[in-house]
Write an enzyme that holds these catalytic residues in place. Structure first.
Site, PDB file in Angstrom:
ATOM      1  N   SER A  33       0.872  -1.181   0.000  1.00  0.00           N
ATOM      2  CA  SER A  33       0.000   0.000   0.000  1.00  0.00           C
ATOM      3  C   SER A  33       0.909   1.232   0.000  1.00  0.00           C
ATOM      4  O   SER A  33       2.107   1.127   0.308  1.00  0.00           O
ATOM      5  CB  SER A  33      -0.895   0.006   1.243  1.00  0.00           C
ATOM      6  N   ASP A  72      -0.688  -1.534  -4.158  1.00  0.00           N
ATOM      7  CA  ASP A  72      -2.079  -1.783  -3.769  1.00  0.00           C
ATOM      8  C   ASP A  72      -2.811  -0.444  -3.601  1.00  0.00           C
ATOM      9  O   ASP A  72      -2.309   0.439  -2.895  1.00  0.00           O
ATOM     10  CB  ASP A  72      -2.041  -2.553  -2.426  1.00  0.00           C
ATOM     11  N   ASN A 102      -4.556  -9.115   3.780  1.00  0.00           N
ATOM     12  CA  ASN A 102      -3.649  -8.239   4.518  1.00  0.00           C
ATOM     13  C   ASN A 102      -3.872  -8.409   6.023  1.00  0.00           C
ATOM     14  O   ASN A 102      -3.002  -8.887   6.754  1.00  0.00           O
ATOM     15  CB  ASN A 102      -3.888  -6.773   4.080  1.00  0.00           C
ATOM     16  N   THR A 103      -5.064  -8.055   6.490  1.00  0.00           N
ATOM     17  CA  THR A 103      -5.333  -8.038   7.935  1.00  0.00           C
ATOM     18  C   THR A 103      -5.056  -9.393   8.598  1.00  0.00           C
ATOM     19  O   THR A 103      -4.553  -9.444   9.731  1.00  0.00           O
ATOM     20  CB  THR A 103      -6.805  -7.630   8.176  1.00  0.00           C
TER      21      THR A 103
HETATM   22  P1  13P Z   1      -7.893  -7.477   4.168  1.00  0.00           P
HETATM   23  O1  13P Z   1      -7.011  -6.610   4.994  1.00  0.00           O
HETATM   24  O2  13P Z   1      -9.307  -7.409   4.585  1.00  0.00           O
HETATM   25  O3  13P Z   1      -7.381  -8.883   4.088  1.00  0.00           O
HETATM   26  O4  13P Z   1      -7.879  -6.875   2.680  1.00  0.00           O
HETATM   27  C1  13P Z   1      -6.687  -6.831   1.957  1.00  0.00           C
HETATM   28  C2  13P Z   1      -6.847  -6.106   0.669  1.00  0.00           C
HETATM   29  O5  13P Z   1      -7.871  -6.139   0.047  1.00  0.00           O
HETATM   30  C3  13P Z   1      -5.698  -5.343   0.164  1.00  0.00           C
HETATM   31  O6  13P Z   1      -6.031  -4.538  -0.912  1.00  0.00           O
END
Ligand code: 13P
Length: 287
Positions: free
Chosen positions: A49, A84, A231-232
């Site tokens: 990101s 991203d 990501n999360t």
């Molecule tokens: P999450 O953090 O919900 O997994 O989403 C990741 C994402 O879509 C990165 O662009």
């Protein structure tokens, strides 16, 4: 060597599986994801990101680190280094820094402006051999300061963007960044099917991969999703393992405070999460 995501996503689309995009934050994240991809012989996309790029001191640092790590770890599977949710300016910076793939998130612009800016980036990416992801509709929630209302994409707008020659398309289908709230309505497969109908073979991208139930992931892949972003979930695994290490007082035993020891359980937890996701997405052995 870093590659564009185009070929790996076309193979995924044709083979009815999805390639995971795992976001990176630092050396531990990158190393864990690369090692797991190699172990499982899976293609992989490393997502960065704009906020994470800034945290790592800039996109040039990120590109240099990833290239060197791919070489020194002896990674042989296809790896794409991908911006991203990029702004237009962020995309240009990443192209210059040596990324192999970018996402231009023009979803907050009126569609005509999204089309125009995406069109310009298609031309630049084609010339330089990078893959390009575009977005229509928006992903709900917040990721690194990028906030979306979560409205479902208009299939005709998806077609207008797909026709520009992007390599992958993120269409909002009720997905949300971060943890899903208890009252989440689920993915809109109706929207996904309508988008697919309009864009044909364009590989579709599912953002907000954290916490989506397995059956929904499988159905989304069946309906044309070839890239899923996570990501999360890696952040949660890393934090839980690090908490357990500290709560057990391990950092106070011997040289347990050594950062290489302190960060090791979190790094191992990321590997475990990435492995689970690659197995679920079906990309294992597809490198
Ligand atoms: P999450 O953090 O919900 O997994 O989403 C990741 C994402 O879509 C990165 O662009």
């Amino acid at each position: 060597m870093l590659v564009s995501a185009k070929e790996m996503l076309e193979k995924a689309r044709d083979g009815h599986y999805a390639v995971g995009q795992f976001n990176i934050n630092n050396l531990e994240w990158t190393k864990s994801i690369l090692l797991t991809s190699e172990e499982l012989k899976s293609p992989v996309i490393l997502g960065v990101s704009e906020g994470a790029g800034k945290y790592m001191t800039g996109f040039k640092t990120v590109a240099a680190m990833v290239r060197a790590m791919v070489e020194e770890l002896g990674i042989t599977v296809p790896v794409a280094l991908h911006l991203d949710h990029g702004s237009y300016e962020g995309c240009l910076k990443c192209i210059e820094a040596g990324f192999s793939s970018i996402m231009f998130d023009g979803s907050h612009y009126p569609i005509a402006e999204n089309v125009e800016k995406t069109r310009e980036l298609v031309a630049i990416c084609k010339e330089k051999g990078l893959s390009l992801e575009a977005e229509v509709g928006s992903i709900g929630g917040e990721e690194d300061g990028v906030v979306g209302a979560g409205e479902c994409a208009d299939p005709d707008e998806c077609k207008a963007i797909a026709d520009l020659g992007v390599d992958m398309l993120a269409a909002g289908i009720g997905n949300i960044h971060g943890k899903y709230p208890a009252n989440w309505a689920g993915l809109s497969f109706e929207t996904l099917a309508a988008v697919k109908e309009k864009v044909g073979g364009m590989p579709l991208v599912l953002h907000g991969g954290t916490g989506i139930p397995e059956e929904m992931i499988k159905k989304a892949i069946d309906l044309g999703v070839a890239k899923i972003n996570v990501n999360t979930e890696c952040q949660l695994s890393f934090a839980a393992a690090t908490r357990a290490y500290i709560e057990a007082g391990k950092d106070l035993e011997g040289k347990g405070f050594d950062p290489r020891k302190l960060l090791a359980p979190g790094a191992a937890a990321i590997q475990e999460t990435v492995k689970e996701k690659m197995e679920l997405f079906g990309s294992v052995g597809k490198a």
